[in-house]
Design a protein around this motif. Structure first.
Motif, PDB file in Angstrom:
ATOM      1  N   ILE A 125     -45.600 119.121 -25.599  1.00 51.70           N
ATOM      2  CA  ILE A 125     -44.289 118.863 -25.009  1.00 51.70           C
ATOM      3  C   ILE A 125     -44.314 119.249 -23.536  1.00 51.70           C
ATOM      4  O   ILE A 125     -44.810 120.319 -23.170  1.00 51.70           O
ATOM      5  N   ASP A 126     -43.798 118.364 -22.683  1.00 50.58           N
ATOM      6  CA  ASP A 126     -43.768 118.619 -21.245  1.00 50.58           C
ATOM      7  C   ASP A 126     -42.699 119.672 -20.934  1.00 50.58           C
ATOM      8  O   ASP A 126     -41.508 119.411 -21.110  1.00 50.58           O
ATOM      9  N   PRO A 127     -43.106 120.861 -20.454  1.00 52.04           N
ATOM     10  CA  PRO A 127     -42.106 121.913 -20.199  1.00 52.04           C
ATOM     11  C   PRO A 127     -41.243 121.638 -18.978  1.00 52.04           C
ATOM     12  O   PRO A 127     -40.181 122.245 -18.816  1.00 52.04           O
ATOM     13  N   ASP A 128     -41.681 120.725 -18.098  1.00 52.81           N
ATOM     14  CA  ASP A 128     -40.907 120.428 -16.892  1.00 52.81           C
ATOM     15  C   ASP A 128     -39.761 119.455 -17.155  1.00 52.81           C
ATOM     16  O   ASP A 128     -38.903 119.267 -16.288  1.00 52.81           O
ATOM     17  N   GLU A 129     -39.764 118.832 -18.317  1.00 58.82           N
ATOM     18  CA  GLU A 129     -38.702 117.901 -18.670  1.00 58.82           C
ATOM     19  C   GLU A 129     -37.652 118.604 -19.538  1.00 58.82           C
ATOM     20  O   GLU A 129     -37.859 119.715 -20.024  1.00 58.82           O
ATOM     21  N   LEU A 130     -36.538 117.924 -19.734  1.00 55.78           N
ATOM     22  CA  LEU A 130     -35.422 118.492 -20.486  1.00 55.78           C
ATOM     23  C   LEU A 130     -35.747 118.577 -21.974  1.00 55.78           C
ATOM     24  O   LEU A 130     -36.276 117.639 -22.560  1.00 55.78           O
ATOM     25  N   ILE A 131     -35.423 119.742 -22.576  1.00 52.05           N
ATOM     26  CA  ILE A 131     -35.554 119.936 -24.021  1.00 52.05           C
ATOM     27  C   ILE A 131     -34.155 120.297 -24.552  1.00 52.05           C
ATOM     28  O   ILE A 131     -33.584 121.314 -24.178  1.00 52.05           O
ATOM     29  N   THR A 132     -33.607 119.449 -25.411  1.00 54.47           N
ATOM     30  CA  THR A 132     -32.253 119.650 -25.923  1.00 54.47           C
ATOM     31  C   THR A 132     -32.286 119.583 -27.445  1.00 54.47           C
ATOM     32  O   THR A 132     -32.703 118.581 -28.022  1.00 54.47           O
ATOM     33  N   ILE A 133     -31.837 120.688 -28.092  1.00 53.26           N
ATOM     34  CA  ILE A 133     -31.707 120.753 -29.550  1.00 53.26           C
ATOM     35  C   ILE A 133     -30.304 121.258 -29.836  1.00 53.26           C
ATOM     36  O   ILE A 133     -29.995 122.431 -29.609  1.00 53.26           O
ATOM     37  N   ASN A 134     -29.426 120.366 -30.310  1.00 50.89           N
ATOM     38  CA  ASN A 134     -28.030 120.749 -30.537  1.00 50.89           C
ATOM     39  C   ASN A 134     -27.448 120.023 -31.747  1.00 50.89           C
ATOM     40  O   ASN A 134     -27.881 118.925 -32.080  1.00 50.89           O
ATOM     41  N   PHE A 135     -26.464 120.717 -32.379  1.00 45.98           N
ATOM     42  CA  PHE A 135     -25.655 120.078 -33.407  1.00 45.98           C
ATOM     43  C   PHE A 135     -24.629 119.194 -32.697  1.00 45.98           C
ATOM     44  O   PHE A 135     -23.844 119.661 -31.867  1.00 45.98           O
ATOM     45  N   ILE A 136     -24.606 117.897 -33.010  1.00 46.16           N
ATOM     46  CA  ILE A 136     -23.832 116.957 -32.195  1.00 46.16           C
ATOM     47  C   ILE A 136     -22.763 116.180 -32.962  1.00 46.16           C
ATOM     48  O   ILE A 136     -21.859 115.628 -32.341  1.00 46.16           O
ATOM     49  N   HIS A 137     -22.835 116.136 -34.302  1.00 49.87           N
ATOM     50  CA  HIS A 137     -21.938 115.188 -34.958  1.00 49.87           C
ATOM     51  C   HIS A 137     -21.714 115.564 -36.416  1.00 49.87           C
ATOM     52  O   HIS A 137     -22.647 115.978 -37.111  1.00 49.87           O
ATOM     53  N   TYR A 138     -20.444 115.423 -36.859  1.00 49.80           N
ATOM     54  CA  TYR A 138     -20.120 115.507 -38.279  1.00 49.80           C
ATOM     55  C   TYR A 138     -20.235 114.103 -38.859  1.00 49.80           C
ATOM     56  O   TYR A 138     -19.357 113.253 -38.630  1.00 49.80           O
ATOM     57  N   GLY A 139     -21.282 113.844 -39.575  1.00 51.06           N
ATOM     58  CA  GLY A 139     -21.505 112.525 -40.125  1.00 51.06           C
ATOM     59  C   GLY A 139     -20.752 112.300 -41.428  1.00 51.06           C
ATOM     60  O   GLY A 139     -20.051 113.183 -41.937  1.00 51.06           O
ATOM     61  N   ASP A 140     -20.906 111.112 -41.972  1.00 49.89           N
ATOM     62  CA  ASP A 140     -20.232 110.782 -43.231  1.00 49.89           C
ATOM     63  C   ASP A 140     -20.759 111.624 -44.381  1.00 49.89           C
ATOM     64  O   ASP A 140     -20.017 111.956 -45.305  1.00 49.89           O
ATOM     65  N   TYR A 141     -22.010 111.939 -44.354  1.00 50.45           N
ATOM     66  CA  TYR A 141     -22.605 112.710 -45.443  1.00 50.45           C
ATOM     67  C   TYR A 141     -23.526 113.820 -44.947  1.00 50.45           C
ATOM     68  O   TYR A 141     -24.213 114.454 -45.741  1.00 50.45           O
ATOM     69  N   SER A 142     -23.594 114.064 -43.631  1.00 53.92           N
ATOM     70  CA  SER A 142     -24.527 115.060 -43.107  1.00 53.92           C
ATOM     71  C   SER A 142     -24.007 115.656 -41.812  1.00 53.92           C
ATOM     72  O   SER A 142     -23.115 115.094 -41.154  1.00 53.92           O
ATOM     73  N   LEU A 143     -24.574 116.792 -41.445  1.00 55.88           N
ATOM     74  CA  LEU A 143     -24.368 117.429 -40.148  1.00 55.88           C
ATOM     75  C   LEU A 143     -25.584 117.080 -39.290  1.00 55.88           C
ATOM     76  O   LEU A 143     -26.707 117.451 -39.628  1.00 55.88           O
ATOM     77  N   GLU A 144     -25.386 116.359 -38.192  1.00 57.33           N
ATOM     78  CA  GLU A 144     -26.492 115.789 -37.434  1.00 57.33           C
ATOM     79  C   GLU A 144     -26.902 116.698 -36.281  1.00 57.33           C
ATOM     80  O   GLU A 144     -26.059 117.181 -35.516  1.00 57.33           O
TER      81      GLU A 144
END
Length: 415
Positions: free
Chosen positions: A301-320
């Motif tokens: 993984i390129d450390p100079d680029e953006l790394i984003t890990i986030n909970f973003i959405h309440y889906g119909d059947y899952s937490l995305e």
């Protein structure tokens, strides 16, 4: 024509002296002598040029080897043709064909022009190789194949035009007439061959701007073009599609469409969504933290680029959860291998937190006392069966009592 007359006078004088010295007809002796001289010069040039070209291949300069390579074969052919033309002229002069010398002179000049053009083309081809693959001890940088091809094509076109104009002038065509006819012809050609001219200038723009070069992977969603560039010509660009067949694209298209060049990207984007169950909502913060830590420590993984890990959405059947990062590897096959390894590690992290990946299913909650239609039908069937079984049992009991006599009843009563 003074040169022709001087050459004829010199040949006649030499022929006369040889005839007096060897007592052999000069018109036979001189052509034979010329052919003998041609053989000696040809052998000398062959030996000299071969040795010189072999030595110049190790030269740090790019121009030495192409010059010798371009002139070696045409020069040898020119020597033989010159000896042959002079020999024919001597024989024609002996038989009184006076006009033969002038025609032979014109033929010799035209052949010389053609040989020069051939030698120039050979020189440009070898120079193109030297520009792309310079000598080992050359300090100059290598030129990409597209630029080298453009240089040689422009040089070849200029050489052919120059040789053509000189040849027409030797044939007696006036230069002013050629230019006037060329201007009028240019207008006619411009109207009749607009597409051809557009492709020509489109190819020139591609050579100069270099949005892509030979060997690049390009794609254009507007025209459904995708593949590896094999050749950039003046009219067409050849693209080898990933399905196998070649695709020939007119150069004029590249001035009207957007072209992507994935080969030139510095990194590849990893952008995925992972869903977990609603029951595992308490583990989201720990899962995202561990995934972010895993990606930060991954060497691919390129450390100079953006790394984003986030909970973003309440889906119909899952937490995305969104995974967004860039790999330092741009190779398509290697990128998907890295992507697979990362997704499997994400799965393991989710399992380590006691969570599970979500499946596309729904759960129905009913108020107390309310059952679904199928369950109510089953219960009614069971109740009906129980009632029928109870009724059958009572009927059998009454039938048994009806079959007994008074004595039996009395005995039972006494008992």
């Amino acid at each position: 024509m003074n040169i022709i007359d001087s050459g004829a006078a010199l040949a006649g004088s030499l022929q006369h002296h040889l005839a007096q010295w060897l007592h052999v007809p000069g018109w036979i002796l001189l052509p034979g002598l010329l052919l003998l001289v041609a053989v000696i010069i040809d052998l000398g040039l062959y030996y000299l040029m071969s040795r010189l070209e072999h030595r110049l291949r190790r030269s740090p300069r790019r121009w030495d080897d192409p010059i010798i390579h371009g002139l070696r074969v045409p020069l040898r052919i020119w020597i033989w043709l010159t000896a042959l033309i002079v020999s024919i002229g001597v024989a024609g002069s002996h038989f009184g064909i006076d006009t033969m010398a002038r025609y032979l002179s014109l033929i010799g000049a035209l052949i010389t022009l053609l040989l020069l053009a051939w030698g120039g083309i050979r020189l440009l081809r070898r120079l193109e190789q030297r520009l792309v693959f310079p000598p080992a001890n050359c300090h100059a940088k290598a030129v990409d194949a597209t630029s080298a091809s453009a240089v040689t094509k422009i040089g070849g076109a200029a050489l052919i035009v120059t040789v053509t104009l000189i040849g027409l002038q030797l044939l007696g065509v006036s230069m002013s007439s050629i230019l006037a006819m060329g201007g009028f012809g240019g207008l006619v050609i411009g109207f009749a061959a607009r597409d051809v001219m557009a492709n020509f200038f489109g190819g020139m723009v591609v050579h100069l701007d270099k949005p892509f070069v030979v060997g690049d992977w390009i794609r254009s969603p507007e025209r459904q073009i995708e593949g590896i560039v094999e050749d950039i010509g003046w009219r067409l660009t050849t693209i080898r599609t990933f399905a196998g067949p070649p695709l020939y694209v007119p150069n004029a298209w590249f001035s009207q469409i957007s072209v992507e060049t994935p080969t030139r990207m510095h990194s590849r984007r990893l952008w995925e969504r992972v869903g977990i169950r609603y029951q595992d909502a308490d583990a989201i913060e720990g899962i995202t933290g561990d995934i972010r830590r895993m990606l930060s420590e991954n060497e691919d993984i390129d450390p100079d680029e953006l790394i984003t890990i986030n909970f973003i959405h309440y889906g119909d059947y899952s937490l995305e959860i969104m995974l967004y990062a860039f790999t330092g590897v741009t190779d398509w096959q290697r990128f998907h291998e890295i992507k697979q390894a990362i997704l499997l590690k994400v799965r393991d992290i989710i399992h380590e937190h006691g969570a599970e990946l979500a499946l596309p299913m729904s759960q129905l909650y009913l108020p107390e006392g309310v059952t679904v239609h199928g369950e109510r039908d089953d219960r009614q069937d069971r109740d009906q069966a129980n009632r029928e079984q109870s009724s059958s049992h009572d009927e059998h009991h009454h039938q048994s009592r009806g079959n007994k006599g008074p004595e039996s009843e009395q005995g039972e009563s006494d008992a």
